[in-house]
Design an enzyme around this catalytic site. Structure first.
Site, PDB file in Angstrom:
ATOM      1  N   ASN A 184     -55.480  56.604 -44.023  1.00  0.00           N
ATOM      2  CA  ASN A 184     -54.203  55.892 -44.010  1.00  0.00           C
ATOM      3  C   ASN A 184     -54.307  54.699 -44.956  1.00  0.00           C
ATOM      4  O   ASN A 184     -55.392  54.162 -45.182  1.00  0.00           O
ATOM      5  CB  ASN A 184     -53.896  55.441 -42.572  1.00  0.00           C
ATOM      6  CG  ASN A 184     -52.583  54.678 -42.456  1.00  0.00           C
ATOM      7  OD1 ASN A 184     -52.519  53.616 -41.857  1.00  0.00           O
ATOM      8  ND2 ASN A 184     -51.525  55.229 -43.010  1.00  0.00           N
ATOM      9  N   LYS A 233     -56.424  54.611 -33.765  1.00  0.00           N
ATOM     10  CA  LYS A 233     -56.167  54.242 -35.154  1.00  0.00           C
ATOM     11  C   LYS A 233     -56.701  52.832 -35.362  1.00  0.00           C
ATOM     12  O   LYS A 233     -56.330  51.909 -34.632  1.00  0.00           O
ATOM     13  CB  LYS A 233     -54.673  54.307 -35.461  1.00  0.00           C
ATOM     14  CG  LYS A 233     -54.307  54.014 -36.915  1.00  0.00           C
ATOM     15  CD  LYS A 233     -52.819  54.286 -37.146  1.00  0.00           C
ATOM     16  CE  LYS A 233     -52.453  54.075 -38.617  1.00  0.00           C
ATOM     17  NZ  LYS A 233     -52.510  52.655 -39.035  1.00  0.00           N
ATOM     18  N   GLN A 292     -48.294  56.852 -29.536  1.00  0.00           N
ATOM     19  CA  GLN A 292     -49.203  55.725 -29.740  1.00  0.00           C
ATOM     20  C   GLN A 292     -48.816  54.584 -28.799  1.00  0.00           C
ATOM     21  O   GLN A 292     -47.651  54.187 -28.743  1.00  0.00           O
ATOM     22  CB  GLN A 292     -49.181  55.206 -31.170  1.00  0.00           C
ATOM     23  CG  GLN A 292     -50.269  54.140 -31.376  1.00  0.00           C
ATOM     24  CD  GLN A 292     -50.276  53.499 -32.734  1.00  0.00           C
ATOM     25  OE1 GLN A 292     -49.424  52.674 -33.027  1.00  0.00           O
ATOM     26  NE2 GLN A 292     -51.255  53.863 -33.572  1.00  0.00           N
ATOM     27  N   ARG A 341     -45.544  53.966 -45.247  1.00  0.00           N
ATOM     28  CA  ARG A 341     -44.473  53.498 -46.138  1.00  0.00           C
ATOM     29  C   ARG A 341     -43.950  54.588 -47.067  1.00  0.00           C
ATOM     30  O   ARG A 341     -42.742  54.634 -47.354  1.00  0.00           O
ATOM     31  CB  ARG A 341     -44.960  52.295 -46.945  1.00  0.00           C
ATOM     32  CG  ARG A 341     -45.112  51.020 -46.107  1.00  0.00           C
ATOM     33  CD  ARG A 341     -45.672  49.879 -46.935  1.00  0.00           C
ATOM     34  NE  ARG A 341     -46.976  50.213 -47.489  1.00  0.00           N
ATOM     35  CZ  ARG A 341     -47.350  50.015 -48.734  1.00  0.00           C
ATOM     36  NH1 ARG A 341     -46.503  49.467 -49.588  1.00  0.00           N
ATOM     37  NH2 ARG A 341     -48.556  50.335 -49.153  1.00  0.00           N
ATOM     38  N   PRO A 395     -47.511  56.063 -37.261  1.00  0.00           N
ATOM     39  CA  PRO A 395     -46.686  55.262 -36.343  1.00  0.00           C
ATOM     40  C   PRO A 395     -46.064  54.088 -37.093  1.00  0.00           C
ATOM     41  O   PRO A 395     -46.770  53.361 -37.802  1.00  0.00           O
ATOM     42  CB  PRO A 395     -47.699  54.784 -35.297  1.00  0.00           C
ATOM     43  CG  PRO A 395     -49.026  54.838 -35.980  1.00  0.00           C
ATOM     44  CD  PRO A 395     -48.946  55.963 -36.959  1.00  0.00           C
ATOM     45  N   MET A 396     -44.747  53.905 -36.942  1.00  0.00           N
ATOM     46  CA  MET A 396     -44.048  52.820 -37.628  1.00  0.00           C
ATOM     47  C   MET A 396     -43.001  52.215 -36.710  1.00  0.00           C
ATOM     48  O   MET A 396     -42.122  52.926 -36.212  1.00  0.00           O
ATOM     49  CB  MET A 396     -43.389  53.321 -38.914  1.00  0.00           C
ATOM     50  CG  MET A 396     -44.356  53.695 -40.008  1.00  0.00           C
ATOM     51  SD  MET A 396     -43.508  54.247 -41.504  1.00  0.00           S
ATOM     52  CE  MET A 396     -43.024  55.921 -41.009  1.00  0.00           C
ATOM     53  N   VAL A 397     -43.086  50.910 -36.501  1.00  0.00           N
ATOM     54  CA  VAL A 397     -42.141  50.203 -35.645  1.00  0.00           C
ATOM     55  C   VAL A 397     -40.729  50.332 -36.200  1.00  0.00           C
ATOM     56  O   VAL A 397     -40.504  50.170 -37.401  1.00  0.00           O
ATOM     57  CB  VAL A 397     -42.530  48.715 -35.524  1.00  0.00           C
ATOM     58  CG1 VAL A 397     -41.476  47.942 -34.748  1.00  0.00           C
ATOM     59  CG2 VAL A 397     -43.885  48.581 -34.844  1.00  0.00           C
ATOM     60  N   GLU A 438     -45.607  52.416 -32.107  1.00  0.00           N
ATOM     61  CA  GLU A 438     -46.408  51.856 -31.029  1.00  0.00           C
ATOM     62  C   GLU A 438     -45.497  51.355 -29.907  1.00  0.00           C
ATOM     63  O   GLU A 438     -44.520  50.639 -30.157  1.00  0.00           O
ATOM     64  CB  GLU A 438     -47.247  50.685 -31.541  1.00  0.00           C
ATOM     65  CG  GLU A 438     -48.056  50.003 -30.434  1.00  0.00           C
ATOM     66  CD  GLU A 438     -48.542  48.612 -30.818  1.00  0.00           C
ATOM     67  OE1 GLU A 438     -49.484  48.118 -30.189  1.00  0.00           O
ATOM     68  OE2 GLU A 438     -47.953  48.017 -31.749  1.00  0.00           O
ATOM     69  N   CYS A 487     -53.200  47.231 -35.479  1.00  0.00           N
ATOM     70  CA  CYS A 487     -52.026  46.403 -35.794  1.00  0.00           C
ATOM     71  C   CYS A 487     -52.429  44.941 -35.959  1.00  0.00           C
ATOM     72  O   CYS A 487     -53.007  44.341 -35.044  1.00  0.00           O
ATOM     73  CB  CYS A 487     -50.974  46.531 -34.699  1.00  0.00           C
ATOM     74  SG  CYS A 487     -49.500  45.516 -35.014  1.00  0.00           S
TER      75      CYS A 487
END
Length: 450
Positions: A213, A154, A86, A241, A16-18, A41, A115
């Site tokens: 991760n 997570k 997520q 990333r 998950p990546m904003v 998220e 987070c």
């Protein structure tokens, strides 16, 4: 449980990546070889103030924020069995409501407990949950007992292996299908080493799949994924990333960066991703190449058509625009009739007593309503914003949503909005894209006398 856990075993997964984990990025990752893809998220409250819309034109399911009419989560049949939603939450009741309203559209639901960002911590979400085991247990058991899809979470590691193991075993006892673990604490950042030794020990002691991760710093090519899997001792690997920088990292075949970007742009157009999100995602792929001549040309783009020109996709852009327009007409062939019925007296133009034209159509059939400036201070309540008024009207009368297109000229912005087959705009320019969309909506609202 074995069946649910097997979904997460031996997999390579998009993290998950904003701002990155949009539908185009997720589909791109799947096509390159990812086994599962996580959404970015999304906070529970956003779903609870949203409406689910079947977008027959794009063949997607869109979740639309009732406060501004924006699509904040979008999915499609291609990822139906592979997408994990997520959510950010600190409340089991809200989390359950989100799970129940989305479970038919997704493959699993994941709770963000790692987070470290301030907005999550202050809201009692993300890494703030790591020190509240009772709340973790309440959220997870509530979801697992009431949903028909797998539930996972997570987390980040705690300062000691003993503390981390205790937390992980408690989470496992709740009945989760798997657990993803970032090998850094909430206070550590990418410059710190990932604690692969923690991950290895946890993977040996749990019976559910552990998803490693945090290894992106050492992952530069596809083969490095297996090195990380071995070093972490985990069944599965989750990439953030490394996949942000190179979405084709999931592919065994090396891909040219330009072709990866072109693949992404095609999907961005197909799913109508905003220019802002499209440009940001490409910037993350270009990274240091942004300082090159090509990179500087890219950074100067201000609309999707300019990006497509730079990447030799003008023909695709034009055909996509035409196909979308044609599909809208076919899908909503009666929409204009509904619109005209909603307006007791369909007008082509109106003339005021002093002879000035109040509304008129240009040569392209765009109905121009003059002097519709959007002044935010005039709207005390969000529900009274022009876009929200128009969105409510179209849902009730047309069973559709307004479609906005932005143009700009010398850092000024103007938008058109399509409603029921008719395009509206005002004659004024605005200082931002958001204000331009509100002004276009205001023009339509004034014309329809809503």
């Amino acid at each position: 449980m074995k069946t649910e856990s097997s979904k997460y075993a031996g997999k390579t997964i998009l993290a998950p990546m904003v701002k990155i984990g949009t539908l185009p990025t997720r589909i791109l990752a799947l096509r390159y070889g990812a086994d599962l893809v996580y959404s970015e998220e999304i906070i529970d409250w956003k779903f609870l103030r949203s409406k689910r819309v079947v977008n027959e034109v794009r063949n997607t399911i869109d979740y639309i924020d009732d406060t501004d009419g924006a699509v904040f989560f979008q999915t499609c049949p291609e990822e139906k069995e592979k997408v994990i939603l997520q959510i950010g939450t600190c409340d089991p009741t809200r989390a359950l409501k989100v799970g129940q309203m989305t479970q038919d559209d997704i493959s699993g639901i994941d709770i963000n407990m790692g987070c470290p960002k301030e907005f999550s911590i202050k809201g009692g979400m993300g890494a703030a949950l790591l020190t509240e085991p009772e709340k973790i247990e309440s959220i997870l058991t509530t979801l697992i007992s009431n949903l028909k899809i797998p539930v996972t979470c997570k987390i980040r590691v705690l300062p000691t292996i003993e503390e981390t193991l205790k937390l992980c075993k408690m989470i496992e006892s709740c009945g989760v299908a798997a657990i993803a673990i970032h090998g850094r604490t909430r206070y550590e950042r990418p410059l710190h080493n990932n604690r692969n030794n923690f991950l290895n020990e946890i993977a040996q002691q749990l019976t559910i799949p552990v998803i490693a991760n945090g290894g992106s710093k050492e992952i530069r090519q596809h083969e490095d994924i297996e090195v990380f899997r071995t070093e972490s001792g985990c069944s599965s690997v989750m990439l953030a990333r490394a996949a942000e920088w190179n979405p084709s990292i999931f592919s065994k075949e090396k891909k040219d960066q330009i072709e990866v970007i072109r693949d992404f742009i095609r999907l961005a157009l197909q799913f109508n991703l905003s220019f802002t999100h499209t440009k940001y995602t490409i910037q993350m792929i270009l990274r240091e190449s942004q300082d090159s001549e090509h990179g500087r040309k890219f950074l100067s783009t201000q609309v999707m058509s300019e990006i497509c020109i730079l990447y030799n996709l003008s023909d695709f852009y034009e055909s996509n625009q035409l196909m979308f327009s044609n599909n809208v007409s076919a899908e909503k062939r009666n929409a204009k009739d509904h619109l005209n019925a909603a307006c007791s007296d369909p007008k082509k133009s109106r003339v005021s007593e002093d002879g000035d034209v109040d509304e008129a159509q240009d040569d392209d059939g765009v109905l121009i309503v003059p002097q519709c400036a959007f002044i935010r201070g005039q709207y005390k309540n969000v529900e009274n914003l022009p876009k929200n008024i128009l969105l409510k009207f179209t849902r009730m009368k047309l069973s559709s949503v307004p479609y906005y297109v932005i143009t700009n000229e010398e850092k000024r912005f103007r938008a058109t909005v399509t409603v029921g087959g008719q395009i509206f705009r005002t004659n004024l320019w605005e200082k931002s894209k958001k204000a331009a969309e509100q002004a276009a909506a205001l023009a339509c609202v004034k014309y329809l006398e809503l």
